[in-house]
Design a protein around this motif. Sequence first.
Motif, PDB file in Angstrom:
ATOM      1  N   SER A  64     -18.798 -42.589 -26.541  1.00  0.00           N
ATOM      2  CA  SER A  64     -18.280 -42.984 -27.709  1.00  0.00           C
ATOM      3  C   SER A  64     -16.486 -42.560 -27.341  1.00  0.00           C
ATOM      4  CB  SER A  64     -18.737 -42.808 -29.011  1.00  0.00           C
ATOM      5  OG  SER A  64     -18.387 -41.044 -29.283  1.00  0.00           O
ATOM      6  N   TYR A  65     -16.410 -41.535 -27.013  1.00  0.00           N
ATOM      7  CA  TYR A  65     -15.159 -41.051 -26.643  1.00  0.00           C
ATOM      8  C   TYR A  65     -14.419 -41.880 -25.769  1.00  0.00           C
ATOM      9  CZ  TYR A  65     -15.688 -36.538 -28.956  1.00  0.00           C
ATOM     10  OH  TYR A  65     -15.939 -35.400 -29.943  1.00  0.00           O
ATOM     11  N   LEU A  66     -15.007 -41.976 -24.416  1.00  0.00           N
ATOM     12  CA  LEU A  66     -14.592 -42.955 -23.402  1.00  0.00           C
ATOM     13  C   LEU A  66     -14.523 -44.388 -23.618  1.00  0.00           C
ATOM     14  CD1 LEU A  66     -16.289 -41.256 -20.460  1.00  0.00           C
ATOM     15  CD2 LEU A  66     -13.906 -40.907 -21.193  1.00  0.00           C
ATOM     16  N   LEU A  73      -6.693 -45.453 -22.121  1.00  0.00           N
ATOM     17  CA  LEU A  73      -5.126 -45.528 -21.645  1.00  0.00           C
ATOM     18  C   LEU A  73      -4.889 -44.070 -21.259  1.00  0.00           C
ATOM     19  CD1 LEU A  73      -2.786 -47.438 -21.505  1.00  0.00           C
ATOM     20  CD2 LEU A  73      -2.136 -46.472 -24.002  1.00  0.00           C
ATOM     21  N   LEU A  74      -5.380 -43.076 -21.885  1.00  0.00           N
ATOM     22  CA  LEU A  74      -4.774 -41.905 -21.527  1.00  0.00           C
ATOM     23  C   LEU A  74      -5.458 -41.282 -19.975  1.00  0.00           C
ATOM     24  CD1 LEU A  74      -4.811 -39.820 -24.857  1.00  0.00           C
ATOM     25  CD2 LEU A  74      -2.787 -40.154 -23.454  1.00  0.00           C
ATOM     26  N   LEU A  75      -6.759 -41.949 -19.925  1.00  0.00           N
ATOM     27  CA  LEU A  75      -7.506 -41.909 -18.680  1.00  0.00           C
ATOM     28  C   LEU A  75      -6.864 -42.451 -17.500  1.00  0.00           C
ATOM     29  CD1 LEU A  75     -10.077 -40.513 -17.770  1.00  0.00           C
ATOM     30  CD2 LEU A  75     -11.365 -42.876 -17.788  1.00  0.00           C
ATOM     31  N   LEU A  76      -5.877 -43.186 -17.608  1.00  0.00           N
ATOM     32  CA  LEU A  76      -5.100 -43.865 -16.487  1.00  0.00           C
ATOM     33  C   LEU A  76      -4.268 -42.888 -15.934  1.00  0.00           C
ATOM     34  CD1 LEU A  76      -4.344 -47.406 -17.620  1.00  0.00           C
ATOM     35  CD2 LEU A  76      -6.242 -46.522 -16.040  1.00  0.00           C
ATOM     36  N   GLY A 117      -0.518 -46.470  -5.152  1.00  0.00           N
ATOM     37  CA  GLY A 117      -1.254 -45.594  -6.328  1.00  0.00           C
ATOM     38  C   GLY A 117      -0.964 -46.410  -7.476  1.00  0.00           C
ATOM     39  N   ILE A 118       0.163 -46.846  -7.849  1.00  0.00           N
ATOM     40  CA  ILE A 118       0.343 -47.591  -9.113  1.00  0.00           C
ATOM     41  C   ILE A 118      -0.494 -48.861  -9.001  1.00  0.00           C
ATOM     42  CG2 ILE A 118       2.065 -49.091 -10.347  1.00  0.00           C
ATOM     43  CD1 ILE A 118       4.019 -46.967  -9.525  1.00  0.00           C
ATOM     44  N   LEU A 119      -0.820 -49.633  -7.931  1.00  0.00           N
ATOM     45  CA  LEU A 119      -1.253 -50.974  -7.997  1.00  0.00           C
ATOM     46  C   LEU A 119      -3.152 -50.637  -8.266  1.00  0.00           C
ATOM     47  CD1 LEU A 119      -1.519 -53.954  -7.173  1.00  0.00           C
ATOM     48  CD2 LEU A 119      -1.860 -53.362  -5.040  1.00  0.00           C
ATOM     49  N   LEU A 120      -3.477 -49.405  -7.497  1.00  0.00           N
ATOM     50  CA  LEU A 120      -4.767 -49.111  -7.613  1.00  0.00           C
ATOM     51  C   LEU A 120      -5.068 -48.864  -9.084  1.00  0.00           C
ATOM     52  CD1 LEU A 120      -5.780 -47.615  -4.138  1.00  0.00           C
ATOM     53  CD2 LEU A 120      -6.636 -50.037  -5.198  1.00  0.00           C
ATOM     54  N   THR A 121      -4.126 -48.081  -9.565  1.00  0.00           N
ATOM     55  CA  THR A 121      -4.496 -47.568 -10.935  1.00  0.00           C
ATOM     56  C   THR A 121      -4.484 -48.605 -12.069  1.00  0.00           C
ATOM     57  OG1 THR A 121      -3.149 -45.357 -10.581  1.00  0.00           O
ATOM     58  CG2 THR A 121      -3.379 -45.940 -12.733  1.00  0.00           C
ATOM     59  N   LEU A 122      -3.484 -49.758 -11.823  1.00  0.00           N
ATOM     60  CA  LEU A 122      -3.796 -50.815 -12.783  1.00  0.00           C
ATOM     61  C   LEU A 122      -4.932 -51.702 -12.506  1.00  0.00           C
ATOM     62  CD1 LEU A 122       0.146 -52.187 -12.459  1.00  0.00           C
ATOM     63  CD2 LEU A 122      -1.101 -51.203 -14.368  1.00  0.00           C
ATOM     64  N   LEU A 123      -5.363 -51.634 -11.028  1.00  0.00           N
ATOM     65  CA  LEU A 123      -6.933 -52.351 -10.910  1.00  0.00           C
ATOM     66  C   LEU A 123      -8.092 -51.522 -11.512  1.00  0.00           C
ATOM     67  CD1 LEU A 123      -6.119 -53.476  -7.038  1.00  0.00           C
ATOM     68  CD2 LEU A 123      -6.192 -54.855  -9.135  1.00  0.00           C
ATOM     69  N   ILE A 124      -8.030 -50.218 -11.562  1.00  0.00           N
ATOM     70  CA  ILE A 124      -8.783 -49.349 -12.157  1.00  0.00           C
ATOM     71  C   ILE A 124      -8.729 -49.597 -13.533  1.00  0.00           C
ATOM     72  CG2 ILE A 124      -9.661 -46.953 -12.528  1.00  0.00           C
ATOM     73  CD1 ILE A 124      -9.051 -46.422  -9.712  1.00  0.00           C
ATOM     74  N   GLY A 125      -7.578 -49.670 -14.014  1.00  0.00           N
ATOM     75  CA  GLY A 125      -7.482 -50.137 -15.629  1.00  0.00           C
ATOM     76  C   GLY A 125      -7.974 -50.986 -16.103  1.00  0.00           C
ATOM     77  N   ILE A 126      -7.724 -52.084 -15.311  1.00  0.00           N
ATOM     78  CA  ILE A 126      -8.326 -53.635 -15.568  1.00  0.00           C
ATOM     79  C   ILE A 126      -9.901 -53.536 -15.485  1.00  0.00           C
ATOM     80  CG2 ILE A 126      -8.640 -56.067 -14.671  1.00  0.00           C
ATOM     81  CD1 ILE A 126      -5.619 -55.922 -13.825  1.00  0.00           C
ATOM     82  N   THR A 127     -10.355 -52.563 -14.476  1.00  0.00           N
ATOM     83  CA  THR A 127     -11.942 -52.646 -14.253  1.00  0.00           C
ATOM     84  C   THR A 127     -12.573 -51.888 -15.410  1.00  0.00           C
ATOM     85  OG1 THR A 127     -11.543 -52.606 -12.144  1.00  0.00           O
ATOM     86  CG2 THR A 127     -13.803 -51.679 -12.858  1.00  0.00           C
ATOM     87  N   ILE A 128     -11.669 -50.827 -16.234  1.00  0.00           N
ATOM     88  CA  ILE A 128     -12.250 -49.980 -17.265  1.00  0.00           C
ATOM     89  C   ILE A 128     -12.057 -50.672 -18.440  1.00  0.00           C
ATOM     90  CG2 ILE A 128     -11.620 -48.225 -18.745  1.00  0.00           C
ATOM     91  CD1 ILE A 128     -10.404 -46.675 -16.374  1.00  0.00           C
ATOM     92  N   TRP A 129     -11.326 -51.761 -18.737  1.00  0.00           N
ATOM     93  CA  TRP A 129     -11.268 -52.456 -19.822  1.00  0.00           C
ATOM     94  C   TRP A 129     -12.249 -53.687 -19.587  1.00  0.00           C
ATOM     95  CZ3 TRP A 129      -6.812 -49.408 -20.299  1.00  0.00           C
ATOM     96  CH2 TRP A 129      -6.550 -49.022 -21.715  1.00  0.00           C
TER      97      TRP A 129
END
Length: 129
Positions: A64-66, A73-76, A117-129
Amino acid sequence: MEVKLHNKRPKHLNLLKIKQPLPAVVSILHRISGVLLFFPGIPILLYGLQMMLASQQSFDVLHSYLSNPVVKLLLLLPIWFFLHHLFAGVRYLALDLHIGIALAQSRTSSKLVLATGILLTLLIGITIW
């Protein structure tokens, strides 16, 4: 006849006013990301692992936290810390092997580290959402 030389160097060096070259910025970010991965990163990761493995109820609480968008957003941020530290570390290993030591290559590899680093972080962020 005495010649007096005028020293125009600053007496008090303000590092915030000096424009650092990109390889220096990558180096500073590499150190900062390593420190932040170690100190708050490891205890938070271990606490999450403990919650995940303790019981079904604690796993549900962690889930529920995650699932909270603010937490996602903070996890990114720690994800970017990890990816930047990883890619900058690979860059420094290559530099230790005398690969990419020239100034142009160093600047290019610094740009590559930041962009990857920025590109993969954005891709992981899209995957998380």
